[in-house]
Design a protein around this motif. Structure first.
Motif, PDB file in Angstrom:
ATOM      1  N   TYR B 317      33.539  16.267  26.150  1.00 41.18           N
ATOM      2  CA  TYR B 317      32.348  15.707  25.547  1.00 41.18           C
ATOM      3  C   TYR B 317      32.732  14.502  24.701  1.00 41.18           C
ATOM      4  N   GLU B 362      33.982  18.930  14.330  1.00 43.33           N
ATOM      5  CA  GLU B 362      33.966  19.976  15.350  1.00 43.33           C
ATOM      6  C   GLU B 362      33.738  19.305  16.698  1.00 43.33           C
ATOM      7  N   PRO B 365      31.257  20.731  22.904  1.00 39.77           N
ATOM      8  CA  PRO B 365      29.812  20.828  23.120  1.00 39.77           C
ATOM      9  C   PRO B 365      28.981  20.771  21.845  1.00 39.77           C
ATOM     10  N   SER B 366      29.590  21.036  20.687  1.00 42.39           N
ATOM     11  CA  SER B 366      28.833  20.974  19.431  1.00 42.39           C
ATOM     12  C   SER B 366      28.256  19.605  19.131  1.00 42.39           C
ATOM     13  N   ILE B 368      26.578  17.967  21.082  1.00 40.41           N
ATOM     14  CA  ILE B 368      25.307  17.906  21.808  1.00 40.41           C
ATOM     15  C   ILE B 368      24.431  19.080  21.405  1.00 40.41           C
ATOM     16  N   HIS B 369      23.362  18.795  20.724  1.00 35.68           N
ATOM     17  CA  HIS B 369      22.358  19.806  20.417  1.00 35.68           C
ATOM     18  C   HIS B 369      21.011  19.096  20.508  1.00 35.68           C
ATOM     19  N   ALA B 437      27.234  11.443  28.471  1.00 35.35           N
ATOM     20  CA  ALA B 437      27.727  12.210  27.318  1.00 35.35           C
ATOM     21  C   ALA B 437      29.113  12.790  27.561  1.00 35.35           C
ATOM     22  N   LEU B 438      29.575  12.671  28.801  1.00 34.37           N
ATOM     23  CA  LEU B 438      30.860  13.284  29.162  1.00 34.37           C
ATOM     24  C   LEU B 438      31.871  12.224  29.567  1.00 34.37           C
TER      25      LEU B 438
END
Lengths: 396, 439
Positions: B317, B362, B365-366, B368-369, B437-438
């Motif tokens: 990410y 952190e 994946p954190s 991305i929310h 995003a990746l």
């Protein structure tokens, strides 16, 4: 029935108010109720928040950092609030704020990150669960329930990342730094989500885009609210105002999580702790004022948490003195249904553990169990993995 | 495949050639991505050449130092040479972002950012911006060299001495903050030491403080040092002064868990969100056996089978910095310092010089929310709406829409305005797309 004054005095002798009726466990979740968790990050010094000013050991352990007896906002002949908490002290007298003292856990850990993970996940094991206690409450009592389940059932405000406490299996909640600026762009988020439909590696992103689309529609209704309550231009106050905005708009957000970092007072504690406590004092007071004007005080429970307290003895010298990481500390609860007074008891400064830390007398999961079952109408044994002896923190 | 084998050099083949996609992946991971032109140049160099182009940068970049000036910073060592007027910014974050967006050595900035994340300190009233900038320059200068040397420099860095209270750590009252985080976060990991070790390490570092007055700098205060014998992690230290601290740092790097701990941190930054324990261990050993040289360890990584494996893309990410800077670099935005990028990074969760804690950010994946994806889409909209310019505009941030339209293959039907509109729409979609995003 005891009057408020006598009740407070009895509370000071230690132990919860045993003979007031226990808040009847809500038979099912109440859709009007709101929980606001305020995480004081860094490790809030409970001993200097509710000060055992009459205990000579307290002054001996902290020649520089101790709050002088003459400065304490006395509650009784044993304890008083830190002088920075003038407004909360007034709210305490009004019966809107209560203290839960000596709260900690056996998984004692002096690392911020481990301890915070323990508090946020309420996890037994050394390797913390990936989900939070509120996330698990959502899964067990809110998912699929009309009136409770929504894209904003849990919400982190004034934050740019989602706290572990809210992480949920199969759901993505928003963490929103500034509510007013959080508006979906014209192109639409659903269109973006559709772009890579079918690719497994983007599933998480797509799910979040869909959640964001639904959440932003709802949260748009909270925009532009005016209030008489005087919130400071500071992060915690702003975050609590945003919480009040969402509550005022009657949106289906049940559990809010806000954080305030600054309590890791290894040095210069006298000045720094006072500064941060004052900001907490003003912010929570404004929030209570706001809720009162909205007629929602009885629906809201605010709870402060912190990953640990501070070491009993100070370290360092003079104005630079501070305290190292500790263990048990104090929680504040606030709201219209709070059972006023002191719950739990001051830690025994004559009975420190091998690291020089005070011992807890209430496990933090007891507080969570009370909140989950009796406030939120959930199933604490499921959420916490075991039943815990509850406390009488609010009335039914 | 054994972890050790995964670090062996990758060999291109007919099925898996060294192509532009791989060059772009290298640019994304080693740095912050590249424009199509830059990708073309990297590809033409071949894998080893491209890796060298990215990693073998000089410690200093005088041209860049003359291009971007941080007002109020006492550290300008390169007076203007009569060339173009420098860009002046007042915010240290804007200074660093400019370097990331416009510098010729993005890999250096990415590694600098890694060290800021690893040895995380937060700017504050107590710890002002120019101390953070000094530390930032230290990361840039020493970051690709020996980790042991960098660690020794951090133990004496004024910003670190303030942030973790080293300057208050004295014989008569030891302060545990630095001792704990040194072991927990910087070298060994959680539960690899005892509370007793923390106390002993604190005592070893008593007296490591700041000089009075003048520029912020380290000074060993012998009168504040507790010189007694110490016992840490099973090793006995003879009574001594400053050298006790140096020996302690050597000891930490000798701990078996240290290599794997650092290996994991680096792989989570450069390779994938969830590297296997074996691979972390193997890469850590690689770092250790190269004399703790970051440059050589990263070279091994970028040439490795693990890096180039099929399915080795879109497994990391992007941090907010990766997301924002890759857009800005990839589109060759003119005058990026005129965008409010420090604020954008902050609301996306990565406020430079203000990590959330000493544990850094952190990752994974954190990032991305539901909150951050909306804000990233807002940024996409903002970038795509920049005015058109084919040359640098003094007064605003701009895009060369004609060039971008060409690169995206947007057809010219309907005239220039319509072509630009279609280009903007395509950009919005691309930047807001989930796969952006990746990395």
């Amino acid at each position: 029935m005891l009057d408020r004054r006598s009740l407070l005095q009895l509370g000071a002798l230690g132990g919860a108010a045993l003979w007031l009726p226990r808040a009847a466990a809500a038979s099912r979740p109440d859709t009007r109720r709101r929980l606001v968790v305020v995480e004081l990050q860094g490790g809030n010094d409970g001993l200097n928040t509710l000060v055992p000013y009459a205990d000579p050991l307290y002054h001996r352990l902290r020649p520089n950092v101790a709050i002088a007896e003459r400065d304490v906002l006395r509650i009784d002949e044993l304890q008083g609030f830190h002088p920075a908490l003038a407004k909360l002290r007034r709210r305490y007298d009004q019966g809107l704020v209560a203290c839960v003292n000596g709260v900690g856990h056996t998984l004692s850990n002096l690392s911020h990150f481990r301890s915070r993970a323990i508090w946020e996940s309420a996890s037994e094991s050394a390797s913390a669960s990936p989900y939070g206690w509120l996330g698990r409450h959502y899964t067990s009592s809110m998912r699929g329930v009309a009136g409770l389940d929504s894209p904003i059932a849990l919400l982190a405000l004034g934050r740019d990342t989602l706290p572990l406490a809210l992480k949920t299996n199969g759901a993505s909640w928003p963490a929103i730094p500034e509510l007013a600026a959080w508006k979906a762009p014209a192109d639409g988020l659903l269109e973006s989500a559709a772009q890579s439909e079918g690719r497994a590696d983007t599933a998480h992103v797509r799910e979040c885009l869909r959640s964001a689309a639904r959440a932003s529609e709802l949260l748009a209704r909270a925009a532009g609210r005016r209030t008489r309550a005087e919130y400071a231009l500071r992060p915690l106050a702003r975050a609590l105002k945003s919480v009040a905005d969402v509550i005022a708009a009657d949106l289906p957000a049940s559990c809010f999580f806000v954080t305030y970092d600054g309590f890791d007072t290894h040095a210069r504690q006298a000045r720094e702790h006072a500064t941060h406590l004052q900001r907490v004092d003003l912010a929570i007071d404004a929030f209570l004022e706001d809720l009162s004007a909205l007629g929602r005080l009885d629906d809201v429970l605010l709870l402060t948490v912190s990953e640990f307290g501070r070491r009993a003895a100070e370290s360092g010298m003079g104005a630079d003195a501070g305290t190292d990481h500790g263990s048990a500390s104090l929680l504040l609860v606030a709201g219209g249904r709070v059972l006023p007074g002191l719950h739990g008891r001051q830690p025994d400064l004559a009975d420190l553990d091998a690291d020089g830390n005070v011992k807890h007398t209430i496990d933090f999961r007891q507080v969570y169990a009370s909140v989950i079952d009796d406030w939120l109408g959930g199933e604490s044994a499921k959420v916490l993995g075991a039943p815990y002896a509850k406390l009488d923190l609010f009335r039914s | 495949m054994r972890a050790q084998d995964q670090l062996e050099p990758w060999q291109p083949s007919g099925d898996e050639p060294w192509d532009r996609e791989r060059a772009a992946l290298l640019a994304r991971r080693a740095g912050f991505g590249a424009s199509p032109q830059e990708v073309e140049e990297l590809w033409a160099l071949g894998l080893e050449g491209a890796t060298s182009r990215l990693l073998d940068y000089p410690d200093e970049d005088p041209a860049l130092e003359r291009e971007i000036l941080l007002q109020g910073s006492p550290l300008v060592e390169y007076p203007p040479d009569g060339g173009r007027e420098p860009v002046r910014v007042g915010d240290a974050r804007a200074w660093w972002i400019y370097r990331m967006a416009r510098g010729a050595h993005p890999a250096q900035e990415k590694l600098t950012l890694f060290w800021h994340h690893h040895f995380a300190c937060q700017q504050s009233e107590e710890l002002p911006a120019d101390w953070m900038v000094r530390q930032n320059r230290l990361f840039r200068r020493l970051g690709a060299g020996s980790f042991r040397e960098l660690l020794g420099a951090l133990a004496r860095d004024p910003a670190m001495l303030v942030f973790l209270d080293g300057r208050n750590n004295r014989c008569e009252s030891p302060n545990e903050n630095w001792a704990r985080e040194l072991m927990e976060l910087f070298t060994l990991g959680l539960d690899r030491y005892s509370q007793r070790d923390v106390l002993e390490v604190a005592r070893i570092f008593t007296g490591w403080g700041l000089a009075q007055g003048g520029e912020p700098r380290f000074e060993f205060h012998e009168e504040q040092h507790d010189p007694g014998p110490r016992g840490v992690l099973g090793r006995v230290f003879e009574p001594g002064t400053e050298e006790q601290g140096e020996s302690l740092l050597d000891l930490l790097l000798e701990q078996p868990c240290c290599a794997g701990f650092l290996g994991r941190k680096l792989l989570r930054w450069y390779l994938e969100d969830d590297p296997s324990a074996d691979l972390c261990e193997a890469f850590g050993c690689c770092l250790r056996s190269s004399g703790w040289s970051l440059r050589e360890a990263l070279r091994t990584l970028f040439l490795s089978r693990a890096f180039h494996r099929p399915g080795g893309r879109a497994v990391l990410y992007k941090t907010p910095v990766d997301f924002v800077i890759s857009a800005v670099r990839g589109l060759e935005v003119q005058n990026p310092h005129l965008l409010e990028l420090p604020r954008t990074l902050r609301v996306l969760g990565m406020d430079l010089f203000h990590p959330p804690s000493v544990a850094g950010w952190e990752l994974g994946p954190s990032w991305i929310h539901a909150g951050s994806v909306l804000l990233r889409a807002q940024f996409a909209e903002q970038i795509a709406a920049l005015p058109h310019s084919a040359r640098a505009l003094a007064g605003s941030a701009a895009l060369d829409l004609d060039r971008i339209a060409g690169e995206l293959g947007i057809d010219a039907a309907g005239g220039r305005a319509q072509r630009h509109a279609r280009t903007r729409a395509a950009l919005r979609r691309r930047l807001a797309a989930p796969e952006f995003a990746l990395a």
